[in-house]
Design an enzyme around this catalytic site. Structure first.
Site, short mmCIF file in Angstrom:
data_model
loop_
_atom_site.label_atom_id
_atom_site.label_comp_id
_atom_site.label_asym_id
_atom_site.label_seq_id
_atom_site.Cartn_x
_atom_site.Cartn_y
_atom_site.Cartn_z
N SER A 81 0.74 -1.27 0.03
CA SER A 81 -0.19 -0.06 0.11
C SER A 81 0.82 1.34 -0.09
CB SER A 81 -0.95 0.08 1.31
OG SER A 81 -1.43 1.31 1.37
N HIS A 91 -1.20 -1.08 -4.38
CA HIS A 91 -2.52 -0.93 -3.56
C HIS A 91 -2.44 0.65 -3.37
CE1 HIS A 91 -6.20 -1.60 -1.42
NE2 HIS A 91 -5.73 -0.76 -0.42
N ASP A 150 -4.48 3.71 -1.97
CA ASP A 150 -5.55 4.31 -1.02
C ASP A 150 -5.78 5.81 -1.50
OD1 ASP A 150 -5.99 2.12 0.58
OD2 ASP A 150 -3.76 2.20 1.30
N MET A 206 -8.43 8.67 -0.42
CA MET A 206 -9.38 9.07 0.81
C MET A 206 -9.71 10.50 0.39
SD MET A 206 -7.03 7.59 3.77
CE MET A 206 -6.36 6.19 3.84
N HIS A 223 -8.10 1.36 -4.09
CA HIS A 223 -9.23 1.34 -3.18
C HIS A 223 -9.95 2.85 -2.69
CE1 HIS A 223 -9.77 0.56 1.47
NE2 HIS A 223 -10.64 0.73 1.11
N MET A 269 -11.94 5.27 -1.14
CA MET A 269 -12.51 5.47 0.43
C MET A 269 -13.13 6.85 0.03
SD MET A 269 -9.38 3.87 2.88
CE MET A 269 -8.38 3.84 1.36
N MET A 288 -11.91 -5.27 4.92
CA MET A 288 -11.03 -4.36 5.77
C MET A 288 -10.75 -4.95 7.10
SD MET A 288 -10.15 -1.80 3.74
CE MET A 288 -9.22 -0.94 5.19
N ASP A 338 -6.85 -5.99 3.96
CA ASP A 338 -6.19 -4.70 4.00
C ASP A 338 -6.30 -4.27 5.77
OD1 ASP A 338 -5.32 -2.02 3.45
OD2 ASP A 338 -7.01 -1.53 2.32
C1 DX5 Z 1 -6.09 2.15 5.58
C2 DX5 Z 1 -5.80 1.44 4.05
C3 DX5 Z 1 -4.70 0.44 4.05
C4 DX5 Z 1 -3.39 0.98 4.76
C5 DX5 Z 1 -2.81 -0.59 5.37
O1 DX5 Z 1 -7.34 2.94 5.22
O2 DX5 Z 1 -6.68 1.23 3.27
O3 DX5 Z 1 -4.46 0.17 2.78
O4 DX5 Z 1 -2.36 1.30 4.01
O5 DX5 Z 1 -1.66 0.03 6.19
P1 DX5 Z 1 -1.24 -0.91 7.04
O6 DX5 Z 1 -0.65 -1.96 6.40
O7 DX5 Z 1 -0.14 -0.18 7.73
O8 DX5 Z 1 -2.10 -1.43 8.14
ZN ZN Z 2 -6.39 0.18 1.31
#
Ligand code: DX5
Ligand code: ZN
Length: 219
Positions: free
Chosen positions: A13, A38, A40, A42, A71, A73, A142, A176
């Protein structure tokens, strides 16, 4: 050690990467054996954090041919999924909890020729994904509440992985949040295909060793 026979995929990620050095960071993990990346996204509304949008995905697309697993969010996927597809995402996953037309957003992703995914927060029952499974090539479970890296793995979510494996679903299952050497074996044992890991990869100086550690733990 689990007895699972599937070859697990490792998806670092980028949330835990150095954003000022993304090109170097990306090649570091790909040369270290990562199977996909991956990303993320947000929006500061669906989750209490903000990361990046389509322009950054487009720049990442320009520096690698690796599979980009986005991903999202975000609260309004129907407004933005096409922009992420056009930016070069290969997989686009949206949360089942959004107050938006999930079916329409998945259709928009599929119409762009991309893989659509549905994401379940830790407290969302697996049944919430059922109406969408036919359209999805990915279900992302998640194992932390989304928004931040470095949180602790919630083992209860593995029941959803096991339940999905009993359902009429032929796609991949990704997990994740809080994935590390100690938690990866449980996830693979439950039936996960893809391990997303931020801290456990980018938080380590030697990313190749970190990826090998995860793969070895899951074997
Ligand atoms: C959290 C993200 C994850 C995050 C995971 O909201 O969706 O992808 O990067 O990070 P670790 O592996 O550090 O828990
Ligand atoms: Zn993620």
């Amino acid at each position: 050690m689990s007895t699972a026979v599937r070859a697990v995929k490792i998806a670092p990620s980028l949330l835990s990467a150095d954003f000022a050095r993304l090109d170097t960071e990306i090649h570091d993990v790909l040369e270290g054996g990562a199977d996909l990346l991956h990303l993320d996204v947000m929006d500061g509304h669906f989750v209490p954090n903000i990361t990046f949008g389509p322009p950054v995905v487009k720049s990442i697309r320009g520096c690698t041919d690796a599979v980009l697993d986005c991903h999202l969010m975000i609260s309004d996927p129907t407004k933005y999924v096409e922009a992420f597809c056009d930016a070069g995402a290969d997989w686009v996953s949206i949360h089942a909890e959004v107050d938006d037309d999930v079916d329409q957003a998945l259709d928009m992703i599929l119409a762009k020729g991309k893989r659509a995914g549905i994401v379940l927060n830790p407290d969302t029952p697996v049944e919430k994904a059922a109406p969408y499974l036919e359209k999805c090539g990915l279900v992302l479970i998640m194992s932390v509440f989304p928004g931040f890296g470095g949180q602790s793995f919630i083992p209860d979510v593995l029941d959803k992985v096991r339940a999905l494996r009993q359902m009429d679903y032929a796609g991949e299952i990704s997990i994740d949040g809080g994935i590390a050497e100690a938690t990866a074996p449980q996830a693979v044992e439950a039936g996960v295909d893809i391990l997303v890991a931020g801290t456990a990869v980018f938080g380590q100086d030697n990313r190749k060793a970190a990826i090998e550690t995860l793969r070895g733990a899951a074997a």
